[in-house]
Motif scaffolding. Structure first.
Motif, PDB file in Angstrom:
ATOM      1  N   LEU A   1      -5.406   2.256  -8.332  1.00 40.83           N
ATOM      2  CA  LEU A   1      -6.453   2.056  -7.326  1.00 40.83           C
ATOM      3  C   LEU A   1      -6.732   0.572  -7.136  1.00 40.83           C
ATOM      4  CD1 LEU A   1      -8.791   4.999  -8.362  1.00 40.83           C
ATOM      5  CD2 LEU A   1      -7.536   4.790  -6.202  1.00 40.83           C
TER       6      LEU A   1
ATOM      7  N   ALA B   1       0.838  -1.192   0.000  1.00 45.16           N
ATOM      8  CA  ALA B   1       0.000   0.000   0.000  1.00 45.16           C
ATOM      9  C   ALA B   1       0.877   1.248   0.000  1.00 45.16           C
ATOM     10  CB  ALA B   1      -0.920  -0.007   1.214  1.00 45.16           C
TER      11      ALA B   1
ATOM     12  N   MET C   1      -4.623  -5.518  -0.245  1.00 49.22           N
ATOM     13  CA  MET C   1      -5.326  -5.893   0.979  1.00 49.22           C
ATOM     14  C   MET C   1      -5.516  -7.406   0.991  1.00 49.22           C
ATOM     15  SD  MET C   1      -5.563  -3.020   2.342  1.00 49.22           S
ATOM     16  CE  MET C   1      -4.251  -2.252   1.422  1.00 49.22           C
TER      17      MET C   1
ATOM     18  N   VAL D   1      -4.004  -0.967  -5.060  1.00 54.46           N
ATOM     19  CA  VAL D   1      -4.151  -0.819  -3.611  1.00 54.46           C
ATOM     20  C   VAL D   1      -5.166  -1.832  -3.085  1.00 54.46           C
ATOM     21  CG1 VAL D   1      -4.962   0.724  -1.793  1.00 54.46           C
ATOM     22  CG2 VAL D   1      -3.423   1.580  -3.571  1.00 54.46           C
ATOM     23  N   MET D   2      -6.239  -2.046  -3.855  1.00 47.57           N
ATOM     24  CA  MET D   2      -7.234  -3.051  -3.418  1.00 47.57           C
ATOM     25  C   MET D   2      -6.574  -4.420  -3.270  1.00 47.57           C
ATOM     26  SD  MET D   2     -10.400  -2.285  -5.942  1.00 47.57           S
ATOM     27  CE  MET D   2     -11.148  -0.677  -6.107  1.00 47.57           C
TER      28      MET D   2
ATOM     29  N   PHE E   1      -9.001  -9.225   0.419  1.00 44.50           N
ATOM     30  CA  PHE E   1      -9.544  -9.032  -0.921  1.00 44.50           C
ATOM     31  C   PHE E   1      -8.719  -9.791  -1.946  1.00 44.50           C
ATOM     32  CE2 PHE E   1      -9.830  -6.750  -4.988  1.00 44.50           C
ATOM     33  CZ  PHE E   1     -11.170  -6.975  -5.241  1.00 44.50           C
ATOM     34  N   ASP E   2      -7.402  -9.766  -1.758  1.00 38.58           N
ATOM     35  CA  ASP E   2      -6.545 -10.480  -2.715  1.00 38.58           C
ATOM     36  C   ASP E   2      -6.864 -11.963  -2.712  1.00 38.58           C
ATOM     37  OD1 ASP E   2      -4.042 -10.442  -4.503  1.00 38.58           O
ATOM     38  OD2 ASP E   2      -3.629 -12.038  -3.079  1.00 38.58           O
TER      39      ASP E   2
END
Lengths: 227, 838
Positions: free
Chosen positions: B373, B330, B380, B376-377, B383-384
């Motif tokens: 963007l 991040a 996490m 960055v998701m 989420f990954d």
């Protein structure tokens, strides 16, 4: 003029996102783990839309209203936009995601959840039930609904990855290693799973089905399941 | 030496062109000039880009509808593996090398890169390696394990054919050429600049390239090492990655992504460097935050080596460890945001004018921000774990790489093409081309975010129609063809530009950098005389400077002894330090490149004796390189114009070749560190340990260190003898004898090892000894080279470089040998300790 070109795809995206149910859709969660991740996704999605509009809007203003940004000293732009804004947002996001990630781990519970073994070989999954004496190995994964289950994921040859998108994230099956993922289906029903890591010619067809049974029927269902 | 009277610009041009220029016809194979080679690199990369694009169209044709029967999995797996491999290794990296090679000397006020023959050799290695990789498709044996080649799938039992060997050998071949380009770029930026250009006055593009090249120096060795180990496993059964014999598939993933993540920034930074050059020109203002950007890219470089594990969030590493890599991933958004806002601020505080390059810069902005963007998701962890290996990742990586590299390169193409051709476009095909590419790209790949979230894993060759992916895939496929039409239009525009472009006089865009202070098309020697930089190099005035330099009013505005001369400066201050004498056009790089190709082909078909012969021939050809170039007498400081003098490169303590050795050894040391890491990683993490047999100390093992130590001492002795003005040949011969002794001792130590195919423990110990063996053999070559150069008269007490390089190599061999042997001796204790703890 530029924003007009950007907005339609975004509007289209958000409209279709809310309607993207499907047997493998991460946005149609059917268990707490997938649900937490879907929430995280929506938070990040809307934040990203705002940030994109901010940067895209600044870009448009620079061209359409030359000189609008002169009131802010050059280095202010860099410090505010490049350090302060991402610094604050990222700290919040990383903290939030870590909190979620920590909650999803297969921590020890007072009442240990049942364990099912998922063994990947080229190109099928074999599920076995060490907790249930006399249970055969099945090509379909049987779990009780409404309670967490720990899946012990292993591989007999190359790297595979166990993924039931509506229930939880994925975990790799790596030869010589043993990984555990906790999944939970809130309601009885059938869920779809896939192998997510490329594993050769049969990768595409290395799919499987998850059947979640009412807790009282679970044991019987496993014993009766066709091998 | 006195200066001859100044020549007229035309006569100066003719005199310079005669010695710097490349001849016509077959003589083109002898080109070593940076302008020629930079263009060749970029053109070749564009051809591979087109081939990779055709593969992508075939992929989209197959995925357009469910249950498609266009290709089966066997072909499809080759298609996507080759698409990724081509775009990463044969397009992106060589394209950025080509841009750097073409532009750097021109922006830095030098006449060429530091090692023109190495540039040419690198080009031939790239071309021949690329042809091997692409040709494999014609025979239906292209790599098919994906572009990151995960083991055990890419190992012998599961990919028995030649497919994976083509990837491992072909890509390593191309990567070694990229590594040599990285060393050359670093040294050229640090040493060959215009007088007065202190580091703090360098154009940002050079800063970006310096950071990129340093990242390549440290990023590529782990991949090269990993590929060598995997090829050793495939060819000879050394089980580094085989979990049944003490290896570990995860070791490959670590080594690959240790390279693979920095790779993304290696691709992005040069593109960002182009943007930082182009945006100020059209903002008509100096860049905002020059120092902030330098700090940001240096930070980015360091961070990028600390987040490779975000490609491995689903392999079962403890969450707390993942948290570190998640935060670092991040954090990388911050230096990127600094650059984005510096560019925005430059435009906001400038007087922006909108020209075609800026259209593509806009494309970059919008696409890359989305890619950032989603990046960055994906950083996490939870989420990954959902999105990893799904089409969401496919969407993300295309947004980052196309946004962060292809759009900036298109902007750069429209910005610098007039520089290359001396023409400006008259047709505005660039505008519809942009909209086709921009709209086609977004429709193709934006949809894939959704397809991925709806659960479509990557690398499936077809799908049933009940998962809701049909319309998304169809839309992606149709849009993919719109995108392709856009690129076809771009290619057509370039052809038309060459054919019908209108000539312009000088500095088309009113740019403030030195690359425009020369005739366009550029002459082979770039600057007829070299500029002095008194202010910032990004505030130059090409319009007045250009004619002055062409008139010979700068440094070195003359031809002396038919030598190719440019100036070497002090790294930090930019004070004149020496006159660098560069090689003339020669066929040797082509010959060496062809011989090296012989090595690769022979290994590919497992003719190892022939491979060895080709390798010896390659090194023999390098001795001819050595013979061609050098000064046969001490001459002391020579005139450089403006009444100043400087010594030639052979007579200073830190010439380019010295720094190339320093940086080369740093890269080599990184590879060795990766090998040590691998040995310890397997001991600590791999399954199937402890090994059935543990390597104990043998007599020969104990003798390795004295042998290497004495060889190093002899090199020191030879250098000392030469420094005091005496003949060092006896000492060099003794050193070579000791190298041979070390080779014998190492061979016996290797033979004394238990069977290295039995367990990864034995295999890693053999690899450590093999590494030392190879370095002792190369030490022998260094000694021979020094001996021959002395004999040819290129060495004296004031020109000691070959002896210094020989010593550096032997010291390095000694230190790595020491560490290797120490680890071998420590292993039994380490294994025992771990077993006791378990």
């Amino acid at each position: 003029m530029k924003r007009a070109r950007i907005l339609p795809p975004l509007a289209l995206a958000s409209a279709s996102l809310s309607a993207c149910a499907g047997p493998l859709s991460t946005l149609d969660p059917a268990g707490p783990s997938a649900d937490a991740v879907a929430n995280l996704w929506w938070v990040m999605f809307w934040a990203s839309v705002l940030l994109f509009l901010l940067v895209g809007g600044l870009w448009a203003l620079v061209w359409l209203r030359p000189g609008f940004g002169r009131s802010l000293a050059p280095m202010r732009w860099v410090v505010l936009g490049g350090l302060v804004m991402p610094g604050v947002l990222l700290t919040l996001l990383v903290g939030f995601a870590l909190y979620i990630g920590e909650r999803l781990l297969p921590h020890a519970l007072a009442d240990p959840p049942p364990r099912v073994s998922a063994h990947g070989i080229m190109w099928q999954w074999q599920f076995s039930y060490p907790d249930i004496a006399g249970a055969a190995t099945t090509p379909t994964l049987h779990i009780p609904a409404g309670a967490p289950v720990d899946i012990v994921v292993t591989s007999g040859d190359v790297v595979h990855s166990f993924w039931v998108p509506r229930l939880a994230g994925k975990i790799d099956a790596i030869p010589g290693h043993r990984n555990v993922i906790r999944i939970q289906a809130d309601r009885p029903g059938t869920y779809e799973g896939v192998c997510a890591e490329f594993c050769g010619d049969g990768h595409t067809t290395m799919r499987f089905r998850v059947e979640a049974h009412a807790p009282q029927d679970y044991r019987q269902a496993v014993l009766e399941a066709a091998p | 030496m006195s200066e001859s009277p100044p020549l007229s610009p035309i006569r100066l041009h003719k005199a310079l062109e005669r010695i710097w220029g490349t001849g016509p016809g077959w003589q083109r194979l002898s080109a070593v000039n940076h302008t020629v080679l930079g263009k060749r690199f970029m053109l070749t990369a564009f051809v591979f880009f087109a081939i990779g694009g055709v593969l992508a169209m075939l992929i989209r044709a197959q995925l357009a509808s469910p249950h498609a029967a266009f290709v089966g999995p066997e072909i499809y797996n080759q298609l996507f593996s080759m698409h990724g491999t081509l775009m990463m290794f044969l397009f992106a990296i060589p394209m950025l090398e080509g841009l750097a090679i073409y532009l750097l000397p021109k922006m830095l006020g030098a006449r060429d890169m530091a090692f023109p023959r190495l540039t040419a050799y690198g080009y031939w290695c790239y071309l021949f390696g690329g042809i091997i990789i692409v040709a494999s498709m014609l025979f239906g044996v292209a790599p098919n394990s994906g572009w990151f080649m995960y083991t055990p799938l890419s190992s012998q039992p599961y990919t028995p054919g030649i497919n994976a060997d083509i990837w491992l050998l072909g890509v390593t071949f191309v990567e070694i050429s990229a590594l040599s380009a990285a060393i050359e770029i670093t040294v050229s930026i640090l040493k060959l600049r215009a007088p007065g250009m202190a580091l703090g006055r360098m154009p940002l593009f050079a800063w970006y390239m310096l950071v990129t090249a340093m990242m390549m120096v440290f990023g590529f060795p782990p991949l090269i090492l990993g590929s060598i180990l995997l090829e050793l496993e495939r060819a000879f059964g050394l089980p580094f990655f085989d979990p049944t014999r003490g290896g570990d598939a995860l070791l490959w993933q670590h080594l690959f992504w240790l390279f693979g993540h920095p790779e993304v920034y290696i691709i992005f930074l040069p593109a960002a460097g182009a943007l930082s050059t182009i945006i100020p020109v059209f903002a008509q203002r100096r860049i905002v935050g020059y120092h902030a950007i330098i700090a940001a890219i240096v930070a980015l470089a360091f961070l990028s080596f600390g987040l490779w594990v975000h490609h491995m969030f689903t392999v079962g590493i403890p969450h707390l460890a993942l948290a570190f890599f998640s935060a670092a991933s991040a954090l990388v958004a911050i230096p990127t945001a600094v650059q984005i806002f510096a560019w925005l601020a430059t435009l906001a505080h400038g007087r922006p004018r909108f020209e075609v390059p800026m259209l593509y810069v806009m494309g970059f902005f919008l696409v890359f921000v989305i890619g950032g963007l989603t990046g960055v998701m994906l950083a996490m962890v939870p989420f990954d774990q959902q999105a990893h290996d799904s089409y969401f990742v496919v969407a993300h990586l295309h947004y980052v790489l196309v946004g962060g590299f292809v759009f900036p390169m298109l902007a750069a193409a429209y910005y610098w093409l007039p520089h290359v051709t001396g023409r400006q476009s008259v047709h505005r095909i660039s505008v519809p081309a942009f909209w086709l590419i921009f709209i086609g790209f977004n429709l193709t790949f934006f949809m894939m975010h959704l397809t991925g979230l709806m659960g479509m894993p990557r690398r499936v060759y077809t799908y049933p129609s009940n998962f809701g992916w049909d319309w998304l895939n169809l839309l992606s496929s149709v849009s993919g063809f719109i995108l392709t039409m856009g690129f076809a239009l771009f290619a057509m525009d370039i052809v038309l530009h060459f054919r019908f472009g209108r000539r312009f006089r000088r500095n088309l865009w009113r740019a403030p950098t030195l690359d425009w202070a020369m005739p366009t098309r550029p002459t082979s020697y770039a600057f007829a005389s070299l500029p002095t930089v008194t202010g910032h190099a990004e505030e130059a005035d090409p319009d007045t400077l250009g004619p002055q330099l062409a008139g010979g009013q700068g440094y070195l505005g003359f031809v002396r002894k038919n030598r190719l001369e440019t100036l070497g400066v002090d790294m930090t201050t930019g004070r004149v330090e020496h006159v660098a004498i560069l090689p003339s056009p020669t066929y040797l790089p082509f010959i060496s490149g062809a011989l090296t190709t012989g090595v690769v082909l022979a290994m590919l078909f497992k003719f190892y004796i022939i491979a060895l012969l080709f390798a010896l021939a390659t090194f023999a050809s390098f001795l001819f390189w050595s013979r061609e170039k050098g000064e046969r007498e001490d001459c002391g400081p020579i005139a450089i114009g403006k009444g100043e003098t400087a010594p030639p490169d052979a007579e200073v303590s830190g010439p380019s070749a010295y720094w190339a050795m320093v940086i080369g050894l740093a890269a080599n040391g990184t590879g060795f560190a990766a090998l040590l890491f691998g040995a310890l990683y397997l001991w600590l993490v791999a399954p199937a340990w402890p090994p059935p047999q543990i390597v104990g100390p043998s007599l020969w093992l104990w003798l390795v260190l004295p042998a290497l130590g004495l060889a190093s001492l002899a090199s020191r002795w030879a250098q000392g003898t030469n420094a005091s003005g005496r003949d060092p040949r006896l000492q060099l011969s003794v050193g070579m004898g000791l190298d041979i002794a070390a080779l014998i001792v190492l061979s016996l130590a290797l033979a004394a090892l238990p069977d290295p195919t039995a367990h990864a423990h034995m295999a890693t110990m053999a690899a450590l000894l093999g590494y030392s063996w190879l370095h002792a053999a190369l030490g022998l070559f260094c000694g021979l080279n020094a001996l021959l150069r002395y004999r040819w008269g290129y060495v004296s007490a004031r020109r000691p470089l070959p002896l210094r390089l020989n010593l550096m190599w032997h010291d390095f061999t000694l230190v790595t040998g020491l560490l290797g042997v120490a680890l071998i001796l420590a292993m039994p204790g380490l294994i025992g300790a771990l077993e006791a703890a378990r």
